[in-house]
Design a protein around this motif. Sequence first.
Motif, PDB file in Angstrom:
ATOM      1  N   PRO A   1       0.812  -1.223   0.000  1.00 23.16           N
ATOM      2  CA  PRO A   1       0.000   0.000   0.000  1.00 23.16           C
ATOM      3  C   PRO A   1       0.844   1.271   0.000  1.00 23.16           C
ATOM      4  N   GLY A   2       1.919   1.286   0.817  1.00 28.54           N
ATOM      5  CA  GLY A   2       2.772   2.464   0.869  1.00 28.54           C
ATOM      6  C   GLY A   2       3.463   2.736  -0.456  1.00 28.54           C
ATOM      7  N   ALA A   3       3.975   1.671  -1.086  1.00 29.25           N
ATOM      8  CA  ALA A   3       4.666   1.830  -2.367  1.00 29.25           C
ATOM      9  C   ALA A   3       3.705   2.280  -3.458  1.00 29.25           C
ATOM     10  N   LEU A   4       2.478   1.754  -3.438  1.00 24.38           N
ATOM     11  CA  LEU A   4       1.487   2.127  -4.447  1.00 24.38           C
ATOM     12  C   LEU A   4       1.096   3.598  -4.311  1.00 24.38           C
ATOM     13  N   ILE A   5       0.815   4.033  -3.107  1.00 15.68           N
ATOM     14  CA  ILE A   5       0.432   5.430  -2.876  1.00 15.68           C
ATOM     15  C   ILE A   5       1.568   6.369  -3.292  1.00 15.68           C
TER      16      ILE A   5
ATOM     17  N   GLN B   1       3.961  10.282  -6.979  1.00 15.34           N
ATOM     18  CA  GLN B   1       5.196  10.707  -7.642  1.00 15.34           C
ATOM     19  C   GLN B   1       4.930  11.228  -9.056  1.00 15.34           C
ATOM     20  N   GLN B   2       3.823  10.795  -9.654  1.00 18.27           N
ATOM     21  CA  GLN B   2       3.510  11.234 -11.015  1.00 18.27           C
ATOM     22  C   GLN B   2       3.027  12.684 -11.064  1.00 18.27           C
ATOM     23  N   LYS B   3       2.685  13.218  -9.891  1.00 18.61           N
ATOM     24  CA  LYS B   3       2.246  14.620  -9.800  1.00 18.61           C
ATOM     25  C   LYS B   3       1.169  14.927 -10.847  1.00 18.61           C
ATOM     26  N   LEU B   4       0.166  14.089 -10.865  1.00 16.32           N
ATOM     27  CA  LEU B   4      -0.916  14.231 -11.833  1.00 16.32           C
ATOM     28  C   LEU B   4      -1.854  15.359 -11.431  1.00 16.32           C
ATOM     29  N   LYS B   5      -2.324  16.073 -12.405  1.00 16.75           N
ATOM     30  CA  LYS B   5      -3.253  17.156 -12.128  1.00 16.75           C
ATOM     31  C   LYS B   5      -4.591  16.586 -11.656  1.00 16.75           C
ATOM     32  N   ASN B   6      -5.033  17.037 -10.504  1.00 19.13           N
ATOM     33  CA  ASN B   6      -6.345  16.675  -9.955  1.00 19.13           C
ATOM     34  C   ASN B   6      -6.475  15.215  -9.519  1.00 19.13           C
TER      35      ASN B   6
ATOM     36  N   SER C   1      -0.695  -1.761 -10.994  1.00 23.04           N
ATOM     37  CA  SER C   1      -1.738  -1.223 -10.132  1.00 23.04           C
ATOM     38  C   SER C   1      -1.856   0.289 -10.304  1.00 23.04           C
ATOM     39  N   THR C   2      -0.705   0.953 -10.373  1.00 24.82           N
ATOM     40  CA  THR C   2      -0.699   2.404 -10.554  1.00 24.82           C
ATOM     41  C   THR C   2      -1.396   2.786 -11.852  1.00 24.82           C
ATOM     42  N   ALA C   3      -1.011   2.159 -12.937  1.00 25.70           N
ATOM     43  CA  ALA C   3      -1.598   2.485 -14.243  1.00 25.70           C
ATOM     44  C   ALA C   3      -3.097   2.228 -14.255  1.00 25.70           C
ATOM     45  N   PHE C   4      -3.524   1.131 -13.661  1.00 30.50           N
ATOM     46  CA  PHE C   4      -4.942   0.768 -13.668  1.00 30.50           C
ATOM     47  C   PHE C   4      -5.764   1.748 -12.834  1.00 30.50           C
ATOM     48  N   LEU C   5      -5.315   2.033 -11.616  1.00 28.36           N
ATOM     49  CA  LEU C   5      -6.077   2.909 -10.733  1.00 28.36           C
ATOM     50  C   LEU C   5      -6.109   4.350 -11.255  1.00 28.36           C
ATOM     51  N   VAL C   6      -4.997   4.821 -11.773  1.00 28.56           N
ATOM     52  CA  VAL C   6      -4.958   6.172 -12.336  1.00 28.56           C
ATOM     53  C   VAL C   6      -5.888   6.269 -13.541  1.00 28.56           C
ATOM     54  N   GLY C   7      -5.877   5.244 -14.373  1.00 25.59           N
ATOM     55  CA  GLY C   7      -6.769   5.241 -15.526  1.00 25.59           C
ATOM     56  C   GLY C   7      -8.228   5.291 -15.109  1.00 25.59           C
ATOM     57  N   LYS C   8      -8.571   4.542 -14.061  1.00 22.97           N
ATOM     58  CA  LYS C   8      -9.941   4.556 -13.548  1.00 22.97           C
ATOM     59  C   LYS C   8     -10.302   5.929 -12.986  1.00 22.97           C
ATOM     60  N   ALA C   9      -9.349   6.549 -12.280  1.00 18.63           N
ATOM     61  CA  ALA C   9      -9.608   7.868 -11.694  1.00 18.63           C
ATOM     62  C   ALA C   9      -9.813   8.922 -12.781  1.00 18.63           C
ATOM     63  N   LYS C  10      -9.004   8.872 -13.819  1.00 16.56           N
ATOM     64  CA  LYS C  10      -9.136   9.851 -14.901  1.00 16.56           C
ATOM     65  C   LYS C  10     -10.498   9.760 -15.569  1.00 16.56           C
ATOM     66  N   ALA C  11     -11.008   8.532 -15.714  1.00 14.35           N
ATOM     67  CA  ALA C  11     -12.280   8.335 -16.407  1.00 14.35           C
ATOM     68  C   ALA C  11     -13.488   8.496 -15.491  1.00 14.35           C
ATOM     69  N   HIS C  12     -13.245   8.639 -14.192  1.00 20.20           N
ATOM     70  CA  HIS C  12     -14.336   8.619 -13.223  1.00 20.20           C
ATOM     71  C   HIS C  12     -15.188   9.873 -13.270  1.00 20.20           C
ATOM     72  N   THR C  13     -16.482   9.682 -13.264  1.00 15.54           N
ATOM     73  CA  THR C  13     -17.435  10.765 -13.061  1.00 15.54           C
ATOM     74  C   THR C  13     -18.384  10.324 -11.960  1.00 15.54           C
TER      75      THR C  13
END
Length: 337
Positions: free
Chosen positions: A15-19, A24-29, A282-294
């Motif tokens: 969990p710590g490494a994933l967070i 670290q990607q410093k993604l907007k929003n 895991s990072t790629a999958f969760l970030v992708g889900k977050a970007k598409a989330h409404t």
Amino acid sequence: MKKIGVLFGRETVFPGALIERINQQKLKNITAEPVMIDKVIQGTNTGYAVILDRISHHVPFYRSWLKHAALNGALVMNNPFWWSADEKLVNNELAIKTGLVVPKTVLLPSFQHPPHTTSDSFRNLHYPLDWDAIFAYTGFPAYLKPLADGGWRNVHRVTSAEDFFARHATTGQDAMLLQEEVPFDAYYRCFYIGGQVRIMPYDPPRLHQHRYEADFMPDETLQQTLVRQVIRLNQYLGYDFNTVEIAVRDGVPHVIDFFNPAPEADQHIIGEANFEWVVAASTAFLVGKAKAHTIKKGTAGLTWGGFLQDAAKPATVTEKKRPAAAKKTGEKKAAKK
């Protein structure tokens, strides 16, 4: 700001490494953090866009909270509604429907009465069970394992009826399975994350910390077969995160265990290379889900297995017309009278 929450228990490394990797990607929003719950009020949004569940199978309060979160707009991995209904015998039955080979398996009642029950609660259960037929079906050696738990807790290899009865007497209130042993030439634990598969050589008889040091290696044809089977199985069951254990005997894959929706992901156990893949995937999958989330209340964003989607399909046009046609026929008969 869209928040990705990780719900976990005693584990800290993954969990710590994933967070950290997500942030670290410093993604907007988009930001990631450990889930924190200070109140649960019905009908309210939890503030999380995406939640990765690593612990609710052990904590009923968390499982209910995750359903609440999903109903109020969060995407939960894995779907807490299906995970609550799933268990290993159901998995085996569904795997058979996909054409996969699974071990011969029998469902057994718990040795001890479940809470709030007595012998009168089991009037529909024949005693004793038909042990001769059960043992003839699975054969020995066999594995005694819990119906709905991951890991190796309460898993016993039994070599005779006497051995079985002695081990079963130690299993408490767990409903159990008895499953034939599948001797193998090679064994793989396959990580599945959002459609991506990592095949990990795995040797169950070794000590826990050395099981991922196995030297099995699938050739290209077998590797493609394993990947196809893992994807097919998880899409049919409806899992976003899972591991599938596959024993290969005489070139034939036997799917042994695939009820691991919170799979082990400690780098000290699975190894550095596997750990890096799990964190990255895991990072790629969760970030992708977050970007598409409404935000949309309900469960439309959750992953539902293929078999559930098939069961929920509306009736065909022909089937829908039948009641109307029957009604017209009835009206004509009435008019003739």
